[in-house]
Design an enzyme around this catalytic site. Structure first.
Site: not given
Ligand code: FEO
Length: 408
Positions: A28, A82, A84, A86, A148, A167, A195, A228
């Site tokens: 993104h 989370h 999101e 991903d 996040h 995250d 990041y 991540h």
């Molecule tokens: Fe806020 Fe890795 O997603």
């Protein structure tokens, strides 16, 4: 098709069962030149929990890793830290295949997942202080809103002292290694800082408050397992200390000069200003918007004390490529900066003032008016640019001193 991916042991009762995305280059708007991972974890008590899933195209990789140690149908609970995509792109497919007893998320997570995946999802919401008994081990939950997204929460396993931090404490880094202590510290610093700058910098206020709340839980962390990048074990305090620094974003003796150029005139100005700043003892990062991606500029701004933005005037406006970076930086809300606008123009010359307006809206202190030069800067004008840099170097040093005196 059977794929031979394997789970990686994290601790006695925990396995990494995520996926490595070696190819992603744009997350993104953030250039992920090192790829990324989507981490998911299996916690093996008498009952079995899967913490987070992966981005949708990586469902088969995650399922293969899970299958390397258990039949996926044995998973009793899925925890979504989370919402999101991903981390939840593969959630619905996983639920359909595993048929867990419960799917758990924060209250905001339950709302967000419903809006993403529809009423087929039945979520049991949890709040800070709630826990889940897996028999020989248990999991505890703490909401971490805006780390996040509003739904974000973390899960803690006290038996192995593992924080599943979604995250937070992550980085976009695809690598063969699963643990941070196996990776060179300069790579870890660069990717974790990039990041933080691009994902978490606008959220420093809520993040600070959530980290305070986490400290008050009394939880001790031997391992931090983010969603991540690598898992932290021997160097937990290293990443926590870096977060403490980045959250403060103290001004430093470093200037980022970001510019666009039409016929190299604004570039000549940028180079002359940089020479003046260096003469004044400032470290400089000079970045052309044609050569540097916006997220790389953001990473440089993370530990800077000054931001200079230059643009020629095109049709009475800022160059579009400069505006792209400026809009992106504004959204990231970097604090504690001084700065200036500059640019070459032919006749109307609106761009530097328009840049200054954006910098003012970002609360960047501007002790000098925008520096404007017509057409190609002549030798005496380049000297003016250099002197502008020397003056700004002094003003940056004063700004840093004043920050130290006022805020320590
Ligand atoms: Fe806020 Fe890795 O997603």
């Amino acid at each position: 098709m059977s794929i031979s991916f394997r789970a990686i042991k994290v601790s006695d009762k925990v396995y990494w069962v995520g996926a490595i995305d070696w190819s992603v280059r744009n997350f993104h708007g953030y250039r992920t030149s090192s790829g990324t991972t989507y981490n998911a974890f299996l916690v093996m008590g008498e009952k079995i929990a899967l913490i987070d899933t992966v981005k949708k195209p990586f469902y088969d990789e995650m399922l293969a890793r899970i299958s390397s140690i258990i039949d996926p149908a044995k998973i009793d609970y899925i925890i979504s830290n989370h919402a999101e995509m991903d981390h939840t792109g593969a959630l619905l497919q996983t639920i359909r295949s595993v048929k867990p007893e419960k799917v758990i998320a924060s209250i905001k997570g339950a709302e967000a997942l419903l809006k993403h995946y529809g009423p087929e999802l039945k979520i049991q919401p949890v709040k800070s202080g709630d826990s889940l008994d897996l028999g020989t081990v248990h999991l505890m939950f703490e909401e971490t809103r805006m780390v996040h997204w509003p739904d974000s929460m973390v899960t803690y396993m006290p038996e192995d002292k593992i924080l599943f931090s979604q995250d937070a404490f992550g980085m976009h880094l695809a690598s063969s290694e699963r643990f941070a202590d196996q990776i060179d510290s300069s790579v870890l610093y660069r990717e974790a800082a990039t990041y933080f700058a691009n994902i978490l910098m606008p959220l420093v206020v809520p993040i600070s408050s959530r980290l305070d709340a986490l400290t008050k839980t009394g939880w001790k962390f031997d391992i931090i397992a983010p969603d991540h990048g690598p898992i932290w074990r021997q160097n937990v305090s290293w990443i926590v200390n870096n977060y403490t620094q980045w959250l403060q974003r103290k001004p430093t003796n470093k200037a980022v000069i970001v510019f666009g150029t039409m016929w190299e005139s604004t570039e000549l100005m940028a180079r002359a200003i940089s020479d003046g700043l260096i003469e004044g003892g400032v470290r400089v990062s000079l970045m052309s918007v044609d050569k540097c991606f916006r997220s790389d500029v953001a990473a440089e701004v993370l530990d800077a004390g000054a931001l200079f933005v230059g643009s020629p005037t095109l049709n009475n406006n800022i160059f579009p490529s400069v505006m792209d970076v400026l809009t992106y930086l504004k959204g990231l809300r970097p604090k504690n900066l001084i700065g200036a606008a500059f640019g070459s123009h032919g006749w109307s010359g609106e761009a530097p003032e328009q840049i200054a307006e954006v910098l003012r809206s970002m609360k960047v202190e501007m002790p000098e008016p925008p520096l404007k030069i017509t057409y190609v800067p002549q030798e005496n004008e380049l000297i003016q640019c250099r002197e502008f840099g020397i003056r700004m170097a002094k003003k940056l040093n004063n700004y840093i001193e004043s920050y130290k005196n006022n805020r320590g």
